[in-house]
Scaffold this active site. Sequence first.
Site, PDB file in Angstrom:
ATOM      1  N   CYS A 294      -0.549  10.084   3.146  1.00  5.85           N
ATOM      2  CA  CYS A 294      -0.526   8.825   3.908  1.00  5.85           C
ATOM      3  C   CYS A 294      -1.188   8.986   5.272  1.00  5.85           C
ATOM      4  CB  CYS A 294       0.920   8.369   4.071  1.00  5.85           C
ATOM      5  SG  CYS A 294       1.089   6.900   5.097  1.00  5.85           S
TER       6      CYS A 294
ATOM      7  N   GLU B  91      -0.430  -2.402  12.970  1.00  7.12           N
ATOM      8  CA  GLU B  91      -1.289  -3.198  12.125  1.00  7.12           C
ATOM      9  C   GLU B  91      -0.470  -4.059  11.185  1.00  7.12           C
ATOM     10  OE1 GLU B  91      -5.174  -0.994  11.239  1.00  7.12           O
ATOM     11  OE2 GLU B  91      -3.646   0.506  11.640  1.00  7.12           O
TER      12      GLU B  91
ATOM     13  N   CYS C  92       4.702   6.806  12.024  1.00  4.09           N
ATOM     14  CA  CYS C  92       5.791   7.141  11.104  1.00  4.09           C
ATOM     15  C   CYS C  92       6.087   8.628  11.200  1.00  4.09           C
ATOM     16  CB  CYS C  92       5.417   6.782   9.665  1.00  4.09           C
ATOM     17  SG  CYS C  92       6.774   7.036   8.499  1.00  4.09           S
TER      18      CYS C  92
ATOM     19  N   CYS D  42      -2.840   0.195   1.242  1.00  3.33           N
ATOM     20  CA  CYS D  42      -1.627   0.997   1.418  1.00  3.33           C
ATOM     21  C   CYS D  42      -1.953   2.387   1.933  1.00  3.33           C
ATOM     22  CB  CYS D  42      -0.914   1.199   0.091  1.00  3.33           C
ATOM     23  SG  CYS D  42      -0.249  -0.272  -0.608  1.00  3.33           S
TER      24      CYS D  42
ATOM     25  N   CYS E 113       1.699  -8.127   5.078  1.00  2.00           N
ATOM     26  CA  CYS E 113       2.242  -6.769   5.084  1.00  2.00           C
ATOM     27  C   CYS E 113       2.595  -6.401   6.530  1.00  2.00           C
ATOM     28  CB  CYS E 113       1.193  -5.814   4.498  1.00  2.00           C
ATOM     29  SG  CYS E 113       1.736  -4.101   4.476  1.00  2.00           S
TER      30      CYS E 113
ATOM     31  N   CYS F  87       4.558  11.976   4.790  1.00  2.00           N
ATOM     32  CA  CYS F  87       4.094  12.099   3.409  1.00  2.00           C
ATOM     33  C   CYS F  87       2.647  12.580   3.429  1.00  2.00           C
ATOM     34  CB  CYS F  87       4.203  10.747   2.699  1.00  2.00           C
ATOM     35  SG  CYS F  87       5.875  10.093   2.733  1.00  2.00           S
TER      36      CYS F  87
HETATM   37  N1  SAH Z   1       7.246   3.891   4.655  1.00  2.00           N
HETATM   38  C1  SAH Z   1       7.507   3.057   3.557  1.00  2.00           C
HETATM   39  C2  SAH Z   1       6.676   1.768   3.551  1.00  2.00           C
HETATM   40  C3  SAH Z   1       5.228   1.898   3.987  1.00  2.00           C
HETATM   41  S1  SAH Z   1       4.156   2.791   2.924  1.00  2.00           S
HETATM   42  C4  SAH Z   1       7.310   3.804   2.245  1.00  2.00           C
HETATM   43  O1  SAH Z   1       6.777   4.893   2.278  1.00  2.00           O
HETATM   44  O2  SAH Z   1       7.722   3.281   1.222  1.00  2.00           O
HETATM   45  C5  SAH Z   1       3.830   1.606   1.642  1.00  2.00           C
HETATM   46  C6  SAH Z   1       3.397   2.232   0.316  1.00  2.00           C
HETATM   47  O3  SAH Z   1       2.087   2.821   0.438  1.00  2.00           O
HETATM   48  C7  SAH Z   1       4.313   3.337  -0.173  1.00  2.00           C
HETATM   49  O4  SAH Z   1       4.689   3.106  -1.506  1.00  2.00           O
HETATM   50  C8  SAH Z   1       3.452   4.584  -0.083  1.00  2.00           C
HETATM   51  O5  SAH Z   1       3.827   5.511  -1.060  1.00  2.00           O
HETATM   52  C9  SAH Z   1       2.066   4.024  -0.299  1.00  2.00           C
HETATM   53  N2  SAH Z   1       0.995   4.873   0.204  1.00  2.00           N
HETATM   54  C10 SAH Z   1       1.015   5.699   1.254  1.00  2.00           C
HETATM   55  N3  SAH Z   1      -0.164   6.318   1.400  1.00  2.00           N
HETATM   56  C11 SAH Z   1      -0.976   5.868   0.413  1.00  2.00           C
HETATM   57  C12 SAH Z   1      -2.339   6.113   0.055  1.00  2.00           C
HETATM   58  N4  SAH Z   1      -3.102   6.945   0.756  1.00  2.00           N
HETATM   59  N5  SAH Z   1      -2.831   5.468  -1.013  1.00  2.00           N
HETATM   60  C13 SAH Z   1      -2.060   4.593  -1.710  1.00  2.00           C
HETATM   61  N6  SAH Z   1      -0.804   4.299  -1.407  1.00  2.00           N
HETATM   62  C14 SAH Z   1      -0.237   4.928  -0.355  1.00  2.00           C
HETATM   63 FE1  SF4 Z   2       5.741   6.942   6.439  1.00  6.23          FE
HETATM   64 FE2  SF4 Z   2       3.460   6.787   5.057  1.00  6.23          FE
HETATM   65 FE3  SF4 Z   2       5.505   8.186   4.069  1.00  6.23          FE
HETATM   66 FE4  SF4 Z   2       5.654   5.507   4.161  1.00  6.23          FE
HETATM   67  S1  SF4 Z   2       4.197   6.709   2.928  1.00  6.23           S
HETATM   68  S2  SF4 Z   2       7.237   6.977   4.787  1.00  6.23           S
HETATM   69  S3  SF4 Z   2       4.515   5.095   6.062  1.00  6.23           S
HETATM   70  S4  SF4 Z   2       4.375   8.639   5.974  1.00  6.23           S
END
Ligand code: SAH
Ligand code: SF4
Length: 369
Positions: free
Chosen positions: A145, A96, A138, A361, A131, A142
Site C-alpha cells: 500500500c 485525499e 496510515c 485503492c 471514497c 501493509c
Molecule cells: N485501511 C483500510 C481502508 C483503506 S485501504 C484497509 O486497509 O482496509 C482500502 C483497500 O485498498 C484495502 O482493501 C486495501 O487492502 C486495498 N489496497 C491497499 N493497497 C492496494 C494496492 N496497491 N492495490 C490495490 N488495492 C490496495
Molecule cells: Fe493502512 Fe494501506 Fe494497510 Fe489500509 S491497506 S491499513 S491504508 S497501510
Amino acid sequence: MATVPQSELLGLDIQELTVLVQDAGEPDYRARQLFEAIYRQRVRSVEEISTLPLAFRHTLSERAMTVGQPRIEKQYVSSDGTIRYLIAFSDGQSVETVWMPDGDGGEAGDGSEAGDACEKNARAWDRATICVSSQAGCAVDCRFCLTALLGLRRNLAAGEIVGQVVAVLNDRGVALDRGRINLVFMGQGEPFLNYDNFMKAVRLLVEGLGIAGSRMTVSTSGIVPRIYDLGREPVRPKLAISLNASNNESRRELMPITRKWDMEQLMAAARAFPLRLRERLTFEYVLLDQVNDSAQAAREVVELVRGIRAKVNLIALNPGPGIAFRTPAEERVLAFQQVLVKAGIPTFIRRPRGRDIYAACGQLKLSGA
Ligand code: SAH
Ligand code: SF4
C-alpha cells in the site's frame, strides 16, 4: 457550563450545538437551525445562515466561529470520470478524497458496471461513490500500500471526515435528494484506529446529511476489537475486511497487523458480526502476482469464508513507486475468481478507478499525480 472545544462548527453534533447556543443566551431551537444549515444546506460561512438572527450571526463571528469546511487544494480528473481531490485542513495537513461516478463497481453491492465510464464526462452520472479518508497517512504498514509509505501523520477529527464529503458534494453540485451517493471509508488511513472520531462522523453523515448507513462501507485491515464494537452500534456502515492473504504465514508478511490479531481472531470476529437483513460482509483481497494468487490460496480463502454470508472483492494490485509486488495477469485473476465462484461465494473483480491519476485503492498518497 461546558464549553465547546473547537472554533469550527463542522463536526459538532446537536448536543454540542445546544451547549453553544445556550452559552450565547439563545433558545435551544437555534441548535437545530445551525445543524440543518451546516449539514443539510452545507453552507460555507456563518453569514449564509439566513434562519439565524443577524445579532446571533455576529456573536458567532465575534467568537471566531467558522463553519470550517476544508479547502479543495487540487483536483485531478481521470479519463474514466474519477476525480481525486487533495483536501486541506486548517493546520495545513491534507488528505485525499475520491469521487467515482457510477459507483466503483464493487462496493455498491452488485458488482455490476453501469456502462463504460470512459465515454462519460465527469457530470453524467446517476450514482456515485465518494471514497473518504479517516486519517492523514496510515500506521498499519501493509507492504503493498502506497499510503503506508507516508506513515501516520495524524488522526482526522469528525468534522474533517464529514468535511471531505461536504466539500466534494458542494464541488460536484450534488443535491442529495436526487443523486444516489454511496460512501466508502477506504481512503487514507485505518478507520478503526480512529474509531470514535470515525463513528461520530458516520452519525453526522446519517443524521445531518441524510445519507443512510446502509449506503456506507467501512474497510478495516483487521483491528479485531473494533469489529466487535461496530457490531454493537445502532447506526453503522456495512463492514469490509481486507483479507489479502489466505493463511497466517502469508498475511504476517503482507500485513504486519496480523502479528497483533491473527487470522483465527479476525475470522472469529467476522463470524460473530451481526449482519442485518440482506446484508453481506465484504472481504477484500488484493491479488499480488505469484504471492497470494495461486489456486491453492483461493481454496484456502473458500475454507475461511465458508459459512459466512459474504462476498469477495478481488483487486489486482495497483502498482506504485516503492511497491515491491507485481500485478497478476488477467488469467490468474479470473482463475482465482473461478475457484471462489464454483464454491458458491459471490466474487467480483473490482476494476481500478482513476489509476492514471493515482486515485485507485492503495495509491492514495500526498505527492502529486
Ligand atoms: N485501511 C483500510 C481502508 C483503506 S485501504 C484497509 O486497509 O482496509 C482500502 C483497500 O485498498 C484495502 O482493501 C486495501 O487492502 C486495498 N489496497 C491497499 N493497497 C492496494 C494496492 N496497491 N492495490 C490495490 N488495492 C490496495
Ligand atoms: Fe493502512 Fe494501506 Fe494497510 Fe489500509 S491497506 S491499513 S491504508 S497501510
